[in-house]
Design an enzyme around this catalytic site. Structure first.
Site, PDB file in Angstrom:
ATOM      1  N   GLY A  31     -21.240 -15.541  21.813  1.00  0.00           N
ATOM      2  CA  GLY A  31     -21.085 -14.593  20.705  1.00  0.00           C
ATOM      3  C   GLY A  31     -22.344 -14.456  19.861  1.00  0.00           C
ATOM      4  N   HIS A  37     -27.751 -10.020  25.072  1.00  0.00           N
ATOM      5  CA  HIS A  37     -26.358  -9.942  25.553  1.00  0.00           C
ATOM      6  C   HIS A  37     -26.016  -8.512  25.981  1.00  0.00           C
ATOM      7  CE1 HIS A  37     -25.942 -13.387  22.521  1.00  0.00           C
ATOM      8  NE2 HIS A  37     -25.668 -13.959  23.683  1.00  0.00           N
ATOM      9  N   GLY A 147     -28.369 -14.581  31.873  1.00  0.00           N
ATOM     10  CA  GLY A 147     -29.749 -14.240  31.546  1.00  0.00           C
ATOM     11  C   GLY A 147     -30.745 -15.247  32.099  1.00  0.00           C
ATOM     12  N   SER A 185     -32.452 -14.544  20.688  1.00  0.00           N
ATOM     13  CA  SER A 185     -31.536 -15.675  20.760  1.00  0.00           C
ATOM     14  C   SER A 185     -30.671 -15.657  19.514  1.00  0.00           C
ATOM     15  CB  SER A 185     -32.335 -16.987  20.799  1.00  0.00           C
ATOM     16  OG  SER A 185     -31.484 -18.082  20.505  1.00  0.00           O
TER      17      SER A 185
END
Ligand code: AMP
Length: 282
Positions: A31, A37, A147, A185
């Site tokens: 999350g 993402h 990733g 990040s």
């Protein structure tokens, strides 16, 4: 978009999809979504008919004294982003729904976990493998996307999938960076202004290795020395956790930085521990 927190409910739904021949792509995350993402979710949309996003800050991959409680969370914002991107199913379970009080089964891939994050976070990949296998069993995806930012994690999950004959196709996606080179990040949110200003030098240090190796310096010790000096000058707030040169598949240290080599770094910068890597060919 469906939002599901109950493991049994997602399993029933995904079993239906799998057995009716609908292709699905799972993107597991913790999350606090960012463009890294999002790139995985967009790749997932291109890959399969339905996209499943899991949001779960997995307690078993955090060691004692790590940032499990402090880890940034914003579920409502994540849901908005998921909706914008066109996710079909969000799976966001509670820790106690994923791990019963008697949970006692673990998955490990020790060969690939000897170096890098496996060395500095000894139980980390056991937690990662276990939760990813559980997510695969619950979501039964055709594809799962991860990733390259977490290169060692991707290598370990590919190995686990191969070794255990899991019926899922695991794919890696390139690292998404800020314009100044800092890898995106969720943990970048820990950085103070001055730390954030120095943070792009993490990647610049990796680029320096690439340049030196291409110019004929293949000795890992010399390369390490050069980058350490660079970071001492440009990134004085940083503290190196590791800087290693490894074979990108076996994740074993190399004696010479020649051919394909992964340069991987973990750097402590204030409250954040940031990782980055660069695959170099020299
Ligand atoms: P996380 O939420 O940090 O556990 O990450 C979830 C997934 O997103 C993992 O497969 C990560 O490797 C991937 N990911 C995280 N940051 C990036 C990034 N900057 N670029 C591409 N993928 C990323």
């Amino acid at each position: 978009m469906k939002i599901i927190s109950d493991p049994q409910e997602i399993q029933a739904l995904c079993r239906g999809l799998r057995f009716s021949g609908v292709t699905t792509a799972l993107v597991p995350t913790m999350g606090f979504l960012h463009d890294g993402h999002k790139s995985l979710l967009l790749a997932a949309k291109n890959r399969a008919e339905k996209v499943i996003l899991s949001i779960f800050v997995n307690p078993t991959q955090f060691g004692p004294g790590e940032d499990l409680e402090a880890y940034p969370r914003d579920f409502n914002r994540d849901v908005k982003i998921a909706e914008e991107v066109g996710v079909d199913i969000v799976f966001a379970p509670k820790p106690e729904a994923m791990y019963g009080p008697d949970h006692a089964t673990w998955v490990e891939a020790p060969e690939l976990a000897k170096e890098l994050c496996g060395a500095s976070r000894p139980t980390h990949f056991r937690g990662v493998c276990t939760v990813v296998l559980k997510l695969f069993n619950l979501c039964m995806p055709t594809f799962a996307l991860f990733g390259e930012k977490d290169w060692q994690q991707l290598a370990i999950i590919k190995a686990m999938t191969r070794d255990l004959n899991l019926p899922v196709q695991v794919e890696g996606c390139p690292i998404v960076r800020e314009p100044d080179g800092l890898a995106l990040s969720s943990r970048n949110s820990y950085l103070t202004q001055s730390e954030r200003q120095q943070a792009p030098h993490i990647f610049k240090g990796l680029k320096l290795v690439q340049k030196l190796a291409r110019n004929g310096e293949h000795d890992p010790r010399q390369l390490k020395k050069a980058v350490e000096e660079y970071w001492q000058e440009h990134l004085p707030l940083g503290e190196i956790d590791y800087l290693e040169f490894v074979n990108p598949v076996k994740i074993e240290r190399v004696d010479a930085v020649q051919g394909e080599t992964l340069v991987a770094v973990a750097m402590r910068l204030g409250k954040a521990r940031l990782i980055d890597n660069l695959l170099i060919r020299s």
